[in-house]
Design a protein around this motif. Structure first.
Motif: not given
Length: 173
Positions: A19-24, A28-36
């Motif tokens: 999530m931190r990396n995706c924000i960088k 950010p949405f990809q990070g929020f949804m990542h690996d649910l």
């Protein structure tokens, strides 16, 4: 500590790092949804059963059963894995890799960096994600353009560091 709790901590630490990396990286949405899907019963229960702390539970499940039910479930639901991006080619009638959309390549990069940090711990260097990719490159089925882009980003990470690489990734369109 029991294996289920340890597995939960590991996948959650990994997810938060992605999530931190995706924000960088500007996704950010990809990070929020990542690996649910890792919290779904088939992935979580198998992950906890085969948890070792030093390698992927999927590898251990594969060694035990000959396949990983958790991985089969995971790769079919998470578009940041190149394994998701295969389809029948109407001309060759064979399953072939499909070029990944950029937003998923960005997430895949973020995932690889996070996984290296989690599994390498204090031994992590910015060369680890590239080394991991290069070790597997000859035996994976990935679209050539996707592989080229991912490898170029991993080389940039090794040579210029995270700050410059994430700055560059944010600008990719």
């Amino acid at each position: 500590m029991n294996k289920a709790f340890s597995h939960f901590k590991t996948i959650t630490r990994h997810r938060h790092q992605v999530m931190r990396n995706c924000i960088k990286a500007g996704v950010p949405f990809q990070g929020f949804m990542h690996d649910l899907s890792k919290y779904s019963p088939v992935e979580f229960l198998n992950g906890a059963k085969y948890y070792a702390g030093t390698r992927s539970p999927n590898e251990l499940e594969r060694e035990d059963k000959g396949y990983s039910e958790a991985w089969m479930h995971h790769k079919g639901r998470n578009r940041h894995h190149y394994e998701y991006w295969t389809d029948y080619n109407p001309n060759t009638k064979k399953i072939e890799p499909v070029e990944m959309p950029l937003k998923y390549v960005k997430e895949m990069f973020c995932d690889r960096v996070a996984a290296s940090k989690i599994y390498q711990g204090k031994n992590y260097t910015e060369a680890h994600p590239l080394q991991y990719f290069q070790n597997a490159k000859s035996r994976i089925v990935i679209h050539p353009k996707t592989a080229q882009l991912l490898e170029s980003l991993l080389v940039m990470l090794k040579e210029k560091g995270e700050k410059e690489t994430f700055k560059y990734i944010r600008k990719l369109k």
